[in-house]
Design a protein around this motif. Sequence first.
Motif, PDB file in Angstrom:
ATOM      1  N   ALA A  93       0.844  -1.203   0.000  1.00 55.11           N
ATOM      2  CA  ALA A  93       0.000   0.000   0.000  1.00 55.11           C
ATOM      3  C   ALA A  93       0.879   1.253   0.000  1.00 55.11           C
ATOM      4  O   ALA A  93       0.606   2.207  -0.731  1.00 55.11           O
ATOM      5  N   SER A  94       1.939   1.239   0.767  1.00 57.25           N
ATOM      6  CA  SER A  94       2.854   2.385   0.800  1.00 57.25           C
ATOM      7  C   SER A  94       3.526   2.594  -0.555  1.00 57.25           C
ATOM      8  O   SER A  94       3.694   3.729  -1.006  1.00 57.25           O
ATOM      9  N   ILE A  95       3.891   1.509  -1.196  1.00 54.46           N
ATOM     10  CA  ILE A  95       4.516   1.607  -2.524  1.00 54.46           C
ATOM     11  C   ILE A  95       3.533   2.195  -3.526  1.00 54.46           C
ATOM     12  O   ILE A  95       3.896   3.036  -4.350  1.00 54.46           O
ATOM     13  N   TYR A  96       2.269   1.773  -3.448  1.00 54.39           N
ATOM     14  CA  TYR A  96       1.254   2.318  -4.349  1.00 54.39           C
ATOM     15  C   TYR A  96       1.098   3.822  -4.139  1.00 54.39           C
ATOM     16  O   TYR A  96       1.011   4.582  -5.100  1.00 54.39           O
ATOM     17  N   ILE A  97       1.051   4.246  -2.883  1.00 55.58           N
ATOM     18  CA  ILE A  97       0.899   5.673  -2.591  1.00 55.58           C
ATOM     19  C   ILE A  97       2.084   6.464  -3.143  1.00 55.58           C
ATOM     20  O   ILE A  97       1.924   7.563  -3.673  1.00 55.58           O
ATOM     21  N   ASP A  98       3.279   5.896  -3.045  1.00 48.82           N
ATOM     22  CA  ASP A  98       4.484   6.574  -3.529  1.00 48.82           C
ATOM     23  C   ASP A  98       4.572   6.624  -5.052  1.00 48.82           C
ATOM     24  O   ASP A  98       5.259   7.491  -5.593  1.00 48.82           O
ATOM     25  N   ASN A  99       3.897   5.708  -5.749  1.00 54.02           N
ATOM     26  CA  ASN A  99       4.095   5.586  -7.187  1.00 54.02           C
ATOM     27  C   ASN A  99       2.897   5.935  -8.057  1.00 54.02           C
ATOM     28  O   ASN A  99       3.031   5.981  -9.277  1.00 54.02           O
ATOM     29  N   PHE A 100       1.746   6.161  -7.434  1.00 55.25           N
ATOM     30  CA  PHE A 100       0.558   6.500  -8.211  1.00 55.25           C
ATOM     31  C   PHE A 100      -0.086   7.766  -7.657  1.00 55.25           C
ATOM     32  O   PHE A 100      -0.058   8.009  -6.450  1.00 55.25           O
ATOM     33  N   SER A 101      -0.670   8.529  -8.550  1.00 60.72           N
ATOM     34  CA  SER A 101      -1.400   9.735  -8.127  1.00 60.72           C
ATOM     35  C   SER A 101      -2.713   9.320  -7.479  1.00 60.72           C
ATOM     36  O   SER A 101      -3.146   8.159  -7.589  1.00 60.72           O
ATOM     37  N   GLU A 102      -3.365  10.275  -6.813  1.00 58.13           N
ATOM     38  CA  GLU A 102      -4.663   9.993  -6.195  1.00 58.13           C
ATOM     39  C   GLU A 102      -5.657   9.498  -7.248  1.00 58.13           C
ATOM     40  O   GLU A 102      -6.402   8.554  -6.999  1.00 58.13           O
ATOM     41  N   GLN A 103      -5.647  10.136  -8.426  1.00 54.21           N
ATOM     42  CA  GLN A 103      -6.578   9.734  -9.485  1.00 54.21           C
ATOM     43  C   GLN A 103      -6.265   8.329  -9.988  1.00 54.21           C
ATOM     44  O   GLN A 103      -7.170   7.525 -10.214  1.00 54.21           O
ATOM     45  N   GLN A 104      -4.991   8.019 -10.145  1.00 51.02           N
ATOM     46  CA  GLN A 104      -4.620   6.682 -10.594  1.00 51.02           C
ATOM     47  C   GLN A 104      -5.036   5.621  -9.576  1.00 51.02           C
ATOM     48  O   GLN A 104      -5.542   4.563  -9.954  1.00 51.02           O
ATOM     49  N   LEU A 105      -4.838   5.904  -8.305  1.00 48.38           N
ATOM     50  CA  LEU A 105      -5.276   4.966  -7.268  1.00 48.38           C
ATOM     51  C   LEU A 105      -6.782   4.763  -7.331  1.00 48.38           C
ATOM     52  O   LEU A 105      -7.270   3.630  -7.202  1.00 48.38           O
ATOM     53  N   GLU A 106      -7.516   5.841  -7.511  1.00 49.84           N
ATOM     54  CA  GLU A 106      -8.974   5.751  -7.635  1.00 49.84           C
ATOM     55  C   GLU A 106      -9.359   4.905  -8.844  1.00 49.84           C
ATOM     56  O   GLU A 106     -10.232   4.036  -8.755  1.00 49.84           O
ATOM     57  N   ASP A 107      -8.683   5.122  -9.977  1.00 47.98           N
ATOM     58  CA  ASP A 107      -8.981   4.373 -11.198  1.00 47.98           C
ATOM     59  C   ASP A 107      -8.672   2.885 -11.029  1.00 47.98           C
ATOM     60  O   ASP A 107      -9.452   2.026 -11.444  1.00 47.98           O
ATOM     61  N   ILE A 108      -7.533   2.581 -10.423  1.00 45.32           N
ATOM     62  CA  ILE A 108      -7.144   1.184 -10.228  1.00 45.32           C
ATOM     63  C   ILE A 108      -8.132   0.496  -9.282  1.00 45.32           C
ATOM     64  O   ILE A 108      -8.594  -0.623  -9.550  1.00 45.32           O
ATOM     65  N   ALA A 109      -8.455   1.167  -8.177  1.00 44.29           N
ATOM     66  CA  ALA A 109      -9.416   0.601  -7.222  1.00 44.29           C
ATOM     67  C   ALA A 109     -10.766   0.374  -7.899  1.00 44.29           C
ATOM     68  O   ALA A 109     -11.402  -0.670  -7.704  1.00 44.29           O
TER      69      ALA A 109
END
Length: 160
Positions: A93-109
């Motif tokens: 989860a920490s790696i995802y936060i460091d490597n993806f923007s908020e929008q990208q995280l929303e899109d992936i989720a």
Amino acid sequence: MKKNTCACVVALTCFSSVLQADPTKNADYIASQTVTRAMLEGALTAQRPLIIWATQNELRTMGITILDPDRFFDLFMEEFIDEFVKTMQGQTASIYIDNFSEQQLEDIASFFKTDSGQAYLLATPTLMMEGARMGQIAGYQAGVKAGKRLAERIESEGII
């Protein structure tokens, strides 16, 4: 007045998903979907022969001989996997936060919540195991070809 009220409602509706986005929550969700017991068991099982070999060698240096390496691996997995999954989910989860923007995280989720996303997640352990199997074959083939070239270079460059 009605135009202003309607404009505010439309604007708030359009931006509500942005206002509701929680990158930590999305990263945790993605990690919970991508770092599962099944996926990690698949990855570790694909590496089973290497793990058994390395473990046996390490234990031999301590004077310990494993009489049933396959059973040992199974016991190890039973004791190890749940803690491993929990730890890896937090780190991932920490790696995802460091490597993806908020929008990208929303899109992936959002993707993982779809039928296609769930199908992808369900197939991932099989894809990993097949990828590892194909990688072993490709590695062997590449090694044979590289071995011939390497032998020539070692000799021509005076390494042996």
